[in-house]
Design a protein around this motif. Structure first.
Motif, PDB file in Angstrom:
ATOM      1  N   ALA A  75     -11.002  69.458  53.223  1.00  0.00           N
ATOM      2  CA  ALA A  75      -9.743  68.945  53.124  1.00  0.00           C
ATOM      3  C   ALA A  75      -9.500  67.621  52.406  1.00  0.00           C
ATOM      4  O   ALA A  75      -8.921  67.145  51.856  1.00  0.00           O
ATOM      5  CB  ALA A  75      -8.831  69.058  54.218  1.00  0.00           C
ATOM      6  N   THR A  76     -10.465  66.691  52.571  1.00  0.00           N
ATOM      7  CA  THR A  76     -10.827  65.382  52.164  1.00  0.00           C
ATOM      8  C   THR A  76     -11.286  65.425  50.669  1.00  0.00           C
ATOM      9  O   THR A  76     -11.488  64.313  50.016  1.00  0.00           O
ATOM     10  CB  THR A  76     -11.863  64.619  53.165  1.00  0.00           C
ATOM     11  OG1 THR A  76     -13.187  65.008  52.832  1.00  0.00           O
ATOM     12  CG2 THR A  76     -11.319  64.717  54.528  1.00  0.00           C
ATOM     13  N   GLY A  77     -11.893  66.447  50.241  1.00  0.00           N
ATOM     14  CA  GLY A  77     -12.320  66.649  48.844  1.00  0.00           C
ATOM     15  C   GLY A  77     -13.968  66.314  48.852  1.00  0.00           C
ATOM     16  O   GLY A  77     -14.480  66.191  48.090  1.00  0.00           O
ATOM     17  N   THR A  78     -14.319  66.403  50.312  1.00  0.00           N
ATOM     18  CA  THR A  78     -15.936  66.360  50.312  1.00  0.00           C
ATOM     19  C   THR A  78     -16.566  67.626  50.046  1.00  0.00           C
ATOM     20  O   THR A  78     -16.076  68.467  50.829  1.00  0.00           O
ATOM     21  CB  THR A  78     -16.132  65.630  51.756  1.00  0.00           C
ATOM     22  OG1 THR A  78     -15.374  64.261  51.550  1.00  0.00           O
ATOM     23  CG2 THR A  78     -17.828  65.041  51.904  1.00  0.00           C
ATOM     24  N   ASP A  79     -17.635  67.731  49.507  1.00  0.00           N
ATOM     25  CA  ASP A  79     -18.258  68.912  49.544  1.00  0.00           C
ATOM     26  C   ASP A  79     -19.277  69.113  50.728  1.00  0.00           C
ATOM     27  O   ASP A  79     -20.162  67.953  50.565  1.00  0.00           O
ATOM     28  CB  ASP A  79     -19.074  69.201  48.204  1.00  0.00           C
ATOM     29  CG  ASP A  79     -18.223  69.519  46.840  1.00  0.00           C
ATOM     30  OD1 ASP A  79     -16.937  69.997  47.176  1.00  0.00           O
ATOM     31  OD2 ASP A  79     -18.281  69.053  45.825  1.00  0.00           O
ATOM     32  N   CYS A  80     -19.413  69.861  51.283  1.00  0.00           N
ATOM     33  CA  CYS A  80     -20.314  70.207  52.371  1.00  0.00           C
ATOM     34  C   CYS A  80     -20.707  71.844  52.524  1.00  0.00           C
ATOM     35  O   CYS A  80     -19.893  72.482  51.767  1.00  0.00           O
ATOM     36  CB  CYS A  80     -19.930  69.752  53.743  1.00  0.00           C
ATOM     37  SG  CYS A  80     -19.511  67.730  53.890  1.00  0.00           S
ATOM     38  N   PHE A  81     -21.586  71.972  53.245  1.00  0.00           N
ATOM     39  CA  PHE A  81     -22.019  73.501  53.401  1.00  0.00           C
ATOM     40  C   PHE A  81     -22.411  73.533  54.886  1.00  0.00           C
ATOM     41  O   PHE A  81     -22.625  72.728  55.785  1.00  0.00           O
ATOM     42  CB  PHE A  81     -22.967  73.615  52.600  1.00  0.00           C
ATOM     43  CG  PHE A  81     -24.255  73.009  52.832  1.00  0.00           C
ATOM     44  CD1 PHE A  81     -25.468  73.213  53.451  1.00  0.00           C
ATOM     45  CD2 PHE A  81     -24.475  71.706  52.059  1.00  0.00           C
ATOM     46  CE1 PHE A  81     -26.657  72.511  53.674  1.00  0.00           C
ATOM     47  CE2 PHE A  81     -25.455  70.894  52.260  1.00  0.00           C
ATOM     48  CZ  PHE A  81     -26.525  71.390  52.989  1.00  0.00           C
ATOM     49  N   ILE A  82     -22.537  74.900  55.242  1.00  0.00           N
ATOM     50  CA  ILE A  82     -22.874  75.246  56.637  1.00  0.00           C
ATOM     51  C   ILE A  82     -24.291  76.043  56.505  1.00  0.00           C
ATOM     52  O   ILE A  82     -24.439  76.930  55.594  1.00  0.00           O
ATOM     53  CB  ILE A  82     -22.125  76.289  57.371  1.00  0.00           C
ATOM     54  CG1 ILE A  82     -20.607  75.647  57.678  1.00  0.00           C
ATOM     55  CG2 ILE A  82     -22.438  76.922  58.540  1.00  0.00           C
ATOM     56  CD1 ILE A  82     -19.673  76.676  57.884  1.00  0.00           C
ATOM     57  N   THR A  83     -25.360  75.562  57.237  1.00  0.00           N
ATOM     58  CA  THR A  83     -26.729  76.246  57.284  1.00  0.00           C
ATOM     59  C   THR A  83     -26.727  77.450  57.935  1.00  0.00           C
ATOM     60  O   THR A  83     -25.991  77.673  58.957  1.00  0.00           O
ATOM     61  CB  THR A  83     -27.764  75.281  57.851  1.00  0.00           C
ATOM     62  OG1 THR A  83     -27.431  75.010  59.234  1.00  0.00           O
ATOM     63  CG2 THR A  83     -27.839  73.847  57.060  1.00  0.00           C
ATOM     64  N   ASP A  84     -27.485  78.164  57.633  1.00  0.00           N
ATOM     65  CA  ASP A  84     -27.759  79.454  58.410  1.00  0.00           C
ATOM     66  C   ASP A  84     -28.170  78.959  59.849  1.00  0.00           C
ATOM     67  O   ASP A  84     -28.857  78.036  59.959  1.00  0.00           O
ATOM     68  CB  ASP A  84     -28.858  80.285  57.841  1.00  0.00           C
ATOM     69  CG  ASP A  84     -28.701  81.016  56.243  1.00  0.00           C
ATOM     70  OD1 ASP A  84     -27.206  81.220  56.138  1.00  0.00           O
ATOM     71  OD2 ASP A  84     -29.475  81.161  55.648  1.00  0.00           O
ATOM     72  N   LEU A  85     -27.962  79.878  60.770  1.00  0.00           N
ATOM     73  CA  LEU A  85     -28.294  79.718  62.078  1.00  0.00           C
ATOM     74  C   LEU A  85     -29.915  79.218  62.256  1.00  0.00           C
ATOM     75  O   LEU A  85     -30.655  79.879  61.878  1.00  0.00           O
ATOM     76  CB  LEU A  85     -28.114  80.867  63.069  1.00  0.00           C
ATOM     77  CG  LEU A  85     -28.252  81.025  64.490  1.00  0.00           C
ATOM     78  CD1 LEU A  85     -27.245  79.898  65.016  1.00  0.00           C
ATOM     79  CD2 LEU A  85     -28.211  82.126  64.979  1.00  0.00           C
TER      80      LEU A  85
END
Length: 83
Positions: free
Chosen positions: A38-48
């Motif tokens: 929502a802040t415009g920052t690109d992030c991701f979730i790693t696999d477990l």
């Protein structure tokens, strides 16, 4: 045999990632990702990994760039560390 110089281990660079959370429940990781997105920052979730889903931003070969991103995230109110 003479090494070719193309060995991935020889050419491997250390990457710095900015982590803003590690969660056992993927839904919590997804919630944190939505907040950051929502802040415009690109992030991701790693696999477990090791029982945790990690929310991370970037992959920096220069530590200072990772520190700059970490500080920007902290200024927005997020807890952040460099991994």
């Amino acid at each position: 045999d003479v090494p070719s110089g193309n060995d991935p281990i020889d050419g491997a660079k250390k990457l710095y990632r900015v982590q803003v959370g590690a969660f056992k429940d993927k839904r919590n990781a997804e919630k944190k990702l939505r907040q950051i997105s929502a802040t415009g920052t690109d992030c991701f979730i790693t696999d477990l990994q090791d029982g945790y889903y990690r929310v991370q931003c970037g992959a920096y070969s220069v530590r200072q760039n990772a520190e700059n991103k970490m500080n920007a995230l902290k200024d927005m109110g997020f807890d952040a560390i460099i991994k």
